[in-house]
Scaffold this motif. Structure first.
Motif, PDB file in Angstrom:
ATOM      1  N   UNK A 178      28.792  54.634  25.952  1.00  0.00           N
ATOM      2  CA  UNK A 178      28.946  54.441  24.509  1.00  0.00           C
ATOM      3  C   UNK A 178      28.127  53.240  24.041  1.00  0.00           C
ATOM      4  N   UNK A 179      27.727  52.404  24.988  1.00  0.00           N
ATOM      5  CA  UNK A 179      26.890  51.248  24.632  1.00  0.00           C
ATOM      6  C   UNK A 179      26.049  50.865  25.840  1.00  0.00           C
ATOM      7  N   UNK A 180      24.745  50.665  25.586  1.00  0.00           N
ATOM      8  CA  UNK A 180      23.802  50.287  26.635  1.00  0.00           C
ATOM      9  C   UNK A 180      22.879  49.219  26.072  1.00  0.00           C
ATOM     10  N   UNK A 181      22.816  48.098  26.766  1.00  0.00           N
ATOM     11  CA  UNK A 181      21.961  46.998  26.310  1.00  0.00           C
ATOM     12  C   UNK A 181      21.211  46.407  27.502  1.00  0.00           C
ATOM     13  N   UNK A 182      19.970  45.993  27.257  1.00  0.00           N
ATOM     14  CA  UNK A 182      19.162  45.336  28.285  1.00  0.00           C
ATOM     15  C   UNK A 182      18.687  43.989  27.775  1.00  0.00           C
ATOM     16  N   UNK A 183      18.943  42.933  28.544  1.00  0.00           N
ATOM     17  CA  UNK A 183      18.485  41.599  28.161  1.00  0.00           C
ATOM     18  C   UNK A 183      16.977  41.523  28.117  1.00  0.00           C
ATOM     19  N   UNK A 184      16.464  40.606  27.306  1.00  0.00           N
ATOM     20  CA  UNK A 184      15.020  40.416  27.192  1.00  0.00           C
ATOM     21  C   UNK A 184      14.487  39.662  28.402  1.00  0.00           C
ATOM     22  N   UNK A 194      20.311  43.743  33.209  1.00  0.00           N
ATOM     23  CA  UNK A 194      19.650  42.443  33.340  1.00  0.00           C
ATOM     24  C   UNK A 194      20.474  41.352  32.641  1.00  0.00           C
ATOM     25  N   UNK A 195      21.727  41.300  33.003  1.00  0.00           N
ATOM     26  CA  UNK A 195      22.663  40.321  32.440  1.00  0.00           C
ATOM     27  C   UNK A 195      22.189  38.873  32.610  1.00  0.00           C
ATOM     28  N   UNK A 220      29.904  47.881  33.131  1.00  0.00           N
ATOM     29  CA  UNK A 220      28.974  47.773  34.248  1.00  0.00           C
ATOM     30  C   UNK A 220      27.901  46.754  33.886  1.00  0.00           C
ATOM     31  N   UNK A 221      27.748  45.750  34.723  1.00  0.00           N
ATOM     32  CA  UNK A 221      26.697  44.757  34.507  1.00  0.00           C
ATOM     33  C   UNK A 221      25.753  44.798  35.690  1.00  0.00           C
ATOM     34  N   UNK A 222      24.496  44.544  35.397  1.00  0.00           N
ATOM     35  CA  UNK A 222      23.460  44.729  36.404  1.00  0.00           C
ATOM     36  C   UNK A 222      22.486  43.568  36.314  1.00  0.00           C
TER      37      UNK A 222
END
Length: 394
Positions: free
Chosen positions: A49-55, A117-118, A149-151
C-alpha cells in the motif's frame, strides 16, 4: 511474479511474515546490488500500500539534505493517493502523515509498507531514528494487519541502528533476512533463464569477476562471448560498470574514502593483514573509529576477519573477500587501460594468470559448504584460511 532464481528460504520467510496475522517489522539487508529490492517487489508487490525509496547520497554536486529526503517522502505519499497535506518539515511529521494515510486506506486486509534504502534517509541531525521509533512503538506495533519492511545496503547502519539497537528500537524487529550473493549453481540457473549460453568453466570465470551479484550479471549480452561481455562492462567507452567502485562505496559508507583506502591495501595481499598492520599501512590511528570502519566493511561483506592456518587466535587477520573489488583494483584502478577490447586480447598474460589463481581460490573459499557436500564430507567440522604467500605489487 517473474521467475526468481534461488532465494527459496527468503521467499518462504517473507510469506511466513506476511501470513502471521500480527504486526511485523522486518529488516532485509545485504551487499548493494545483491537483489534485495527485486526480491521484495516480486514477492509482495501486489500487496503493497506504500513503497518509498530514500534518495542516494551519491551526488557529486552536493550533499542530499534533510529537506530533499522529506520532499521525496512527501511525493511518495502523493503518488500513493494521499491528498490535501502540505510537505512535512520533520520526520516526526512525515511519519505521522504515513499513519494517517494508512488509517484512511485500511480495509482490514494486510497492509505492506516497504521503505527501501532506509539508511540513506538518516541524514545528519535529522531525527530520523527517533521518528521511526515513534512510528513503530507508538502506532505500528498495535496494527495487526501492518507489515513494515525496511531495506538497506549500508549493512553496518542496519546492524547498529535496527538489528542491534540498544535504544527505543531494541528488540522491536520481528524478523530479519540477510541476502547473500548467488552461488555458482544459482548463477548457472540465472544465465540459463536469460538464454545466456555459458560453460561451467566460464561461469566460474564470470564469478571470479562479478562475484555472483545479480545486478552485474543482468548486464550480460547473450550474443557476446564472456570476454566480450567483460570488455563491454569494464573497458568500453561507455562501460556499464565504469564507475561502479566509487558509486558502490559512496552510496554505502559515510567515510567512503577511508573505506576504499582499506580495500585498496587489502587488495595488495590475499592473506590480508593484522589490525595493526592495516592501520599502519592506511596511516590511520588504530582507535575506535578505525574499528568502526572495519566493522562496517565486514558487515557489508567486503572483508572478513579470520585466523590464518597455524596462527594463534591473537593473530586475527583482515582480508578482502569481494570478487568484484579484487578485479576492479587490479585491472581498472591500477591501470589506465584505453583498449576497449582489452580482456579479449590479454587473457594469457602472466598478470591475468596470477590474478586468476587468487580469484579462483576466493571462489572456492566462498563455496566451502558446497565443496564439502560434493566430496561427501559435509558432516566434518573444518576451518579454512587463505595461504600467506601471495602479494600483489607491494
Amino acid at each position: 511474479m517473474c521467475e526468481i532464481i534461488g532465494r527459496k528460504n527468503e521467499i518462504a520467510e517473507l510469506k511466513r511474515y506476511y501470513n502471521s496475522g500480527r504486526a511485523e517489522f522486518v529488516a532485509i539487508y545485504g551487499r548493494r546490488r545483491v537483489g534485495k529490492t527485486f526480491l521484495i517487489n516480486e514477492v509482495l508487490h501486489d500487496n503493497m500500500v506504500f513503497h518509498h525509496t530514500g534518495l542516494s547520497p551519491y551526488d557529486r554536486q552536493r550533499k542530499v539534505s534533510l529537506k530533499d529526503q522529506l520532499q521525496n517522502f512527501y511525493f511518495s505519499l502523493i503518488r500513493h493517493g494521499m491528498e490535501g497535506v502540505a510537505q512535512p518539515k520533520s520526520w516526526m511529521e512525515a511519519f505521522f502523515m504515513l499513519e494517517r494515510f494508512l488509517e484512511t486506506s485500511d480495509n482490514g486486509s494486510r497492509q505492506v509498507v516497504f521503505i527501501d534504502e532506509l539508511p540513506w534517509m538518516d541524514t545528519a541531525r535529522s531525527g530520523f531514528l527517533t521518528a521511526l521509533e515513534a512510528f513503530w512503538n507508538g502506532w505500528g506495533n498495535t496494527r495487526h494487519n501492518l507489515m513494515l519492511i525496511v531495506c538497506g545496503s549500508a549493512t553496518s547502519w542496519m546492524l547498529d541502528n535496527l538489528i542491534n539497537n540498544k535504544g527505543g528500537l531494541y528488540g522491536r524487529l520481528t524478523g530479519e533476512i540477510k541476502l547473500y550473493p548467488f552461488t555458482l549453481k544459482e548463477c548457472e540457473d540465472f544465465y540459463h533463464s536469460r538464454n545466456i549460453q555459458m560453460s561451467r568453466y566460464n561461469i566460474v570465470q564470470a564469478y571470479m569477476i562479478l562475484g555472483g551479484i545479480p545486478f552485474y550479471m543482468n548486464f550480460f549480452n547473450p550474443s557476446l562471448s564472456l570476454a566480450q561481455n567483460i570488455d563491454a562492462l569494464f573497458f568500453s567507452r561507455n562501460a556499464k560498470l565504469g564507475d561502479e567502485f566509487n558509486r558502490l562505496f559512496n552510496s554505502i559508507f559515510d567515510q567512503a574514502e577511508e573505506c576504499m583506502e582499506i580495500i585498496r591495501i587489502l587488495g595488495k595481499r590475499h592473506a590480508g593483514y593484522t589490525r595493526q598492520e592495516l592501520a599502519e599501512k592506511a596511516k590511520m590511528n588504530a582507535n575506535g573509529g578505525f574499528t568502526k570502519l572495519l566493522k562496517a566493511l565486514i558487515g557489508s561483506d567486503f572483508i572478513i576477519k579470520y585466523v590464518p592456518f597455524g596462527a594463534s587466535n591473537r593473530e586475527e587477520h583482515y582480508k578482502l573477500k569481494d570478487s568484484f573489488c579484487w578485479f576492479w583494483l587490479h585491472f581498472k584502478e591500477d591501470k589506465d587501460i584505453k583498449q576497449e577490447d582489452y580482456w579479449q586480447h590479454h587473457l594469457k598474460e602472466s598478470e591475468i594468470t596470477a590474478w586468476r589463481d587468487i580469484a579462483f581460490e576466493e571462489v572456492c573459499l566462498q563455496h566451502i559448504r558446497q565443496i564439502k557436500q560434493a566430496l561427501q564430507i559435509g558432516g566434518i567440522s573444518s576451518m579454512e584460511s587463505a595461504p600467506d604467500f601471495v602479494t600483489f605489487w607491494e
